[in-house]
Design a protein around this motif. Structure first.
Motif, PDB file in Angstrom:
ATOM      1  N   TYR A  41       0.818  -1.204   0.000  1.00  0.00           N
ATOM      2  CA  TYR A  41       0.000   0.000   0.000  1.00  0.00           C
ATOM      3  C   TYR A  41       0.857   1.261   0.000  1.00  0.00           C
ATOM      4  N   GLU A 222      -0.314   0.682 -12.189  1.00  0.00           N
ATOM      5  CA  GLU A 222      -1.297   0.571 -11.120  1.00  0.00           C
ATOM      6  C   GLU A 222      -1.484  -0.889 -10.728  1.00  0.00           C
ATOM      7  N   HIS A 416     -13.225   7.239  -3.863  1.00  0.00           N
ATOM      8  CA  HIS A 416     -13.018   5.803  -3.677  1.00  0.00           C
ATOM      9  C   HIS A 416     -11.632   5.467  -3.136  1.00  0.00           C
ATOM     10  N   PHE A 417     -10.802   6.478  -2.941  1.00  0.00           N
ATOM     11  CA  PHE A 417      -9.450   6.262  -2.413  1.00  0.00           C
ATOM     12  C   PHE A 417      -9.344   6.642  -0.932  1.00  0.00           C
ATOM     13  N   VAL A 424      -1.248   5.572  -2.209  1.00  0.00           N
ATOM     14  CA  VAL A 424      -2.044   4.940  -3.265  1.00  0.00           C
ATOM     15  C   VAL A 424      -2.698   6.010  -4.131  1.00  0.00           C
ATOM     16  N   TYR A 425      -3.246   7.026  -3.493  1.00  0.00           N
ATOM     17  CA  TYR A 425      -3.905   8.101  -4.245  1.00  0.00           C
ATOM     18  C   TYR A 425      -2.887   8.934  -5.025  1.00  0.00           C
ATOM     19  N   ARG A 428      -1.892   7.205  -8.177  1.00  0.00           N
ATOM     20  CA  ARG A 428      -2.906   7.292  -9.235  1.00  0.00           C
ATOM     21  C   ARG A 428      -2.909   8.674  -9.876  1.00  0.00           C
ATOM     22  N   ARG A 474      -6.922  14.174   0.555  1.00  0.00           N
ATOM     23  CA  ARG A 474      -6.816  13.885  -0.867  1.00  0.00           C
ATOM     24  C   ARG A 474      -6.972  15.159  -1.708  1.00  0.00           C
TER      25      ARG A 474
END
Length: 529
Positions: A41, A222, A416-417, A424-425, A428, A474
């Motif tokens: 992660y 990803e 959704h993150f 992780v975000y 992306r 985020r």
């Protein structure tokens, strides 16, 4: 001083055979020999290891104190006991001035807090005028805060200060992400002939627990994995969906998430909660860096940006979109844009009958006016059902666009993150950022708009899975990644917070309409309605 703005279903792992890879990747072939060691992660690709940690460190939230042992709710932040005070100004307030508000947080015993880390928001508004603007909140790390507002209209202005999350609840939210990054999990159906089996999937899975199918995308890097179902190959995966939510929180910790008591609660004013703003003779002061815009007359007015047109007529909107392709990528908050546009423009012919209502893909066209509008959901992790054949990463979709002056792209990837670590975000966003730069390089006239996060109504469940504090983190990462990148940020965070309507994961139609105005005003800066 800091500036802040169910249970897992049973799964028999013993029945699974050895590790196997799949060719049924998302838009690309997976690694022939997957490096499962990278299933982490906190993994950042080599492209992101230099700037990533530095960026994430720069937005780190202030330290929050550990919960008392034994736990006592009385020692935590109380919304009812906390308050704010208007800092008086000699001669009163005029348009162009600033209003400062001091905030004192207290615990349930009424004692002043001595540490920071609570999450507060503030708003200045006048319902009759349809006016509203957010305040810039500063945490002094000692239980006191300051909120500063630009004064942008003439007349009455009501002050609103909201305790969104206490520092103690944020301590719990931090712990959940560190200890349970996989508490939101997903599943896929694997099917061959008459045999169908479900399997748990996620950004990262334990390879020692069971054999894995590796669906990592080679183009974006990803990561995505599923436990391999017994007797079926990895390339028999046919669908993706939300699996469930595994919660580990004590009854005492749950008391830190009580709406109206210590979560989403308005603080009281020590004396007045409103001021009167007089007109300013001569030229108004330039607003200091702060809010991106404000409401007046129930319309959004960007500060320091292009004039926002109110496109209220279908004919005007059609004229704006004539000859254009509008690509909408992201989650359900972007799907709202597609739904609004197709509902507003009766001449758009939709081709959505055979698509899933949440994930799409959706397509609408007006052949006479040469208009095309599409929506497609982003790739995993996403919490609704999507056929594997229709799963796409936004970066891969951007790489497939020709682009040009008649192409408009709107992207919204955030909600959704929320339960995953910021790494992780960030990972992306960086894949999307690089794809945006490639698109703008080959087609400089392309208009790219990035929608920010927004606040929502909070329950205990929403707090643990989609807390506004998670969304704020985020939102900060997104702004940092796309700063000075040639894209327009659609500030959904401020547009939702400054509005009189209640916070909602899916903003009300009135706010969506104003967001569409932002998109269209930047698409057609010379066309108003």
């Amino acid at each position: 001083m800091v500036n802040i703005y169910s249970s897992i279903p049973e799964f028999d792992f013993k029945t699974l055979p050895n590790l196997e890879t799949s060719s049924a990747s998302i838009r690309s072939t997976v690694r022939s020999e997957p490096d499962v060691q990278q299933c982490s992660y906190l993994y950042l690709s080599p492209k992101n290891t230099k700037e990533g940690p530095r960026l994430l460190d720069s937005i780190t939230w202030p330290d929050t104190t550990p919960l008392s042992k034994p736990f006592s709710l009385n020692l935590t932040t109380s919304g009812a006991k906390s308050s704010f005070t208007i800092v008086p100004r000699s001669g009163g307030w005029r348009v162009g001035d600033e209003l400062t508000v001091r905030i004192q947080l207290r615990d349930y015993n009424g004692n002043p807090k001595k540490s920071g880390g609570d999450f507060l928001i503030s708003r200045l508004h006048n319902r009759e005028l349809g006016a509203g603007v957010v305040g810039q909140v500063q945490d002094h790390l000692n239980g006191t805060f300051t909120a500063v507002f630009p004064l942008l209209w003439n007349g009455k202005a009501d002050i609103e200060v909201t305790l969104v999350q206490t520092s103690e609840s944020i301590t719990v939210l931090k712990r959940l992400t560190e200890e349970q990054p996989d508490r939101i999990f997903f599943s896929s159906d694997f099917r061959f002939g008459g045999v169908t089996k479900k399997s748990i999937c996620n950004v990262c899975l334990d390879p020692d627990r069971a054999p894995l199918c590796n669906f990592t995308d080679l183009n974006t890097g990803e990561q995505w994995f599923c436990y391999k179902p017994s007797g079926l190959d990895c390339n028999t995966r046919v669908s993706h969906t939300f699996g469930g939510f595994s919660q580990k929180i004590s009854k005492e910790e749950a008391t830190l998430f009580q709406k109206g008591s210590n979560m989403k609660v308005l603080l009281k004013a020590v004396e007045n909660s409103s001021i009167n703003i007089s007109p300013k003779p001569g030229e108004t002061k330039k607003v200091k860096p702060g809010p991106s815009g404000y409401y007046y007359g129930h319309q959004w007015r960007p500060i320091g940006g292009p004039t926002l047109h109110q496109l209220n007529d279908a004919a005007v909107i059609t004229a704006c979109l004539k000859g254009k392709q509008l690509y909408l990528f992201g989650d359900s908050t972007i799907r709202q844009f597609y739904q609004h546009i197709t509902k507003t423009l009766p001449n758009l012919l939709t081709f959505d009958k055979h698509s899933l209502p949440q994930s799409g893909p959706f397509l609408a066209v007006d052949h006479k006016k040469d208009i095309m509008v599409t929506y497609r959901c982003h790739g995993p992790p996403i919490r609704f059902g999507v056929p594997v054949s229709q799963m796409r990463y936004v970066a891969n979709e951007l790489d497939g666009l020709t682009g040009g002056p008649n192409t408009v792209v709107v992207i919204g990837v955030w909600s959704h993150f929320s339960t995953f670590p910021l790494e992780v975000y960030y990972q992306r966003l960086m894949t999307i950022h690089r794809a945006v730069q490639r698109l703008l390089n080959r087609a400089p006239g392309t208009k790219v708009i990035i929608r920010t996060a927004n606040m929502k109504d909070l329950t205990l469940y929403e707090s643990l899975t989609n807390s506004d504090w998670y969304s704020l983190q985020r939102d900060k990462v997104l702004r940092a990644v796309f700063k000075d990148s040639g894209v327009l940020l659609l500030d959904a965070w401020e547009m939702g917070q400054a509005h009189y309507l209640p916070h909602s994961l899916h903003p009300q139609p009135e706010i969506i309409k104003l967001m569409i105005d932002v998109v269209l005003s930047n698409t057609c800066p010379n066309k108003g309605g």
